[in-house]
Write an enzyme that holds these catalytic residues in place. Sequence first.
Site, PDB file in Angstrom:
ATOM      1  N   CYS A   1       6.824  -3.871   3.049  1.00 35.43           N
ATOM      2  CA  CYS A   1       6.001  -2.600   2.552  1.00 35.43           C
ATOM      3  C   CYS A   1       6.558  -1.927   1.526  1.00 35.43           C
ATOM      4  O   CYS A   1       5.767  -1.092   0.977  1.00 35.43           O
ATOM      5  CB  CYS A   1       5.260  -1.986   3.878  1.00 35.43           C
ATOM      6  SG  CYS A   1       4.278  -2.684   5.013  1.00 35.43           S
TER       7      CYS A   1
ATOM      8  N   HIS B   1       3.884   5.831   2.069  1.00 41.21           N
ATOM      9  CA  HIS B   1       3.369   4.637   2.242  1.00 41.21           C
ATOM     10  C   HIS B   1       2.299   5.012   3.310  1.00 41.21           C
ATOM     11  O   HIS B   1       2.275   5.685   4.272  1.00 41.21           O
ATOM     12  CB  HIS B   1       4.516   3.924   3.040  1.00 41.21           C
ATOM     13  CG  HIS B   1       3.859   2.469   3.658  1.00 41.21           C
ATOM     14  ND1 HIS B   1       2.815   1.452   2.943  1.00 41.21           N
ATOM     15  CD2 HIS B   1       4.144   1.919   4.666  1.00 41.21           C
ATOM     16  CE1 HIS B   1       2.616   0.535   3.692  1.00 41.21           C
ATOM     17  NE2 HIS B   1       3.294   0.720   4.716  1.00 41.21           N
TER      18      HIS B   1
ATOM     19  N   ASN C   1      -3.004  -0.372   6.344  1.00 43.89           N
ATOM     20  CA  ASN C   1      -1.921  -0.529   5.610  1.00 43.89           C
ATOM     21  C   ASN C   1      -1.824  -1.761   4.771  1.00 43.89           C
ATOM     22  O   ASN C   1      -2.109  -2.919   5.481  1.00 43.89           O
ATOM     23  CB  ASN C   1      -0.559  -0.707   6.918  1.00 43.89           C
ATOM     24  CG  ASN C   1       0.529  -0.954   6.311  1.00 43.89           C
ATOM     25  OD1 ASN C   1       0.841  -1.222   5.031  1.00 43.89           O
ATOM     26  ND2 ASN C   1       1.565  -1.093   6.985  1.00 43.89           N
TER      27      ASN C   1
END
Length: 331
Positions: A119, A252, A282
Amino acid sequence: MIGSANGTRIGITGLGVNVPARVVTNADLTKYVDTSDEWILERTGIRERRMATEDEALTDIAMPAARDALADAGVEAAEIDLLICATVTPDMMFPTSSALMADALGMPQAAAYDLLAGCTGFMYAIAQAYGMLASGLSRKALVVGGDVLSKILDWDDRSTLVLFGDGAGAVVMEPVSRGGFLGFELGADGAGGVHLQYPGSGSRVFEDPESMLKMNGREVFKFATRVLVSSAEAVLAECGKTIEDVDVYVPHQANKRIIDHAVGKLGVPQERTVVNVDRFGNTSSGSIPLALADARAEGRLHDGALVLMTGMGAGLTWGSALLEWTNGRSA
């Protein structure tokens, strides 16, 4: 690794994003696992996410974002000499998704490669593009961040199924006359990699050949809440700034509880924090560009705005960047 800008000003001059058309709500997921809208919302802050159809791959999602970023920057595809695609879900291991996109977009002079940092991929990719541009090796770069994690989820595992969505974003980076990136901080902790892994996806032979994303949620939560704060504080200190100087905080979008923890520890006002995890879940490497696009749509990315971005993910990896936003063309 940490450092501040000390030469050519490099900024983002174009931004584009794209998500699949298919909306998957929390209620939809009750068909696959024992859960509820209330259970998911309370623990993650997620209401819905976008997921690719069976015949959609990463480049199908990322190409519209790339084209929009180029148009936004007023740059012709043929001018791009570097294309970095941050992803853990490429169309295939090779040819790379970056090479496929460079060809489809019409970038015959571009170096193109995929970057794998979970990520945190988008943060690593913009740092690499910055280095190439600041050194003069590249003149105009396109950085793509995106994933279709729905393709590697265990649809019987409630702990991961409810968290992830699909999406992509892209930015054009080039020299600018004012503003631009002020500094970066990047790191990795391979000892913690076991807590978020995709076994069976490479050359390592496992007794269990099942190739699905696996996560120790408790340990990843502890890691994420720690590094979102420490990385942000480190890059601010390196650049001689404080959290009070930050106009837009883009963390994030992994989990609303993780974001809330970071906001509280850092002391960032809620109104300066971008949160869209409720709509997208996500999206891994697509998370930060998607959040940047929302910030711009809301009028937050005004000329001169100080933007703090921090990502973290599989590896375990993390990364932060501090950017003075500029609206306008390159130098």
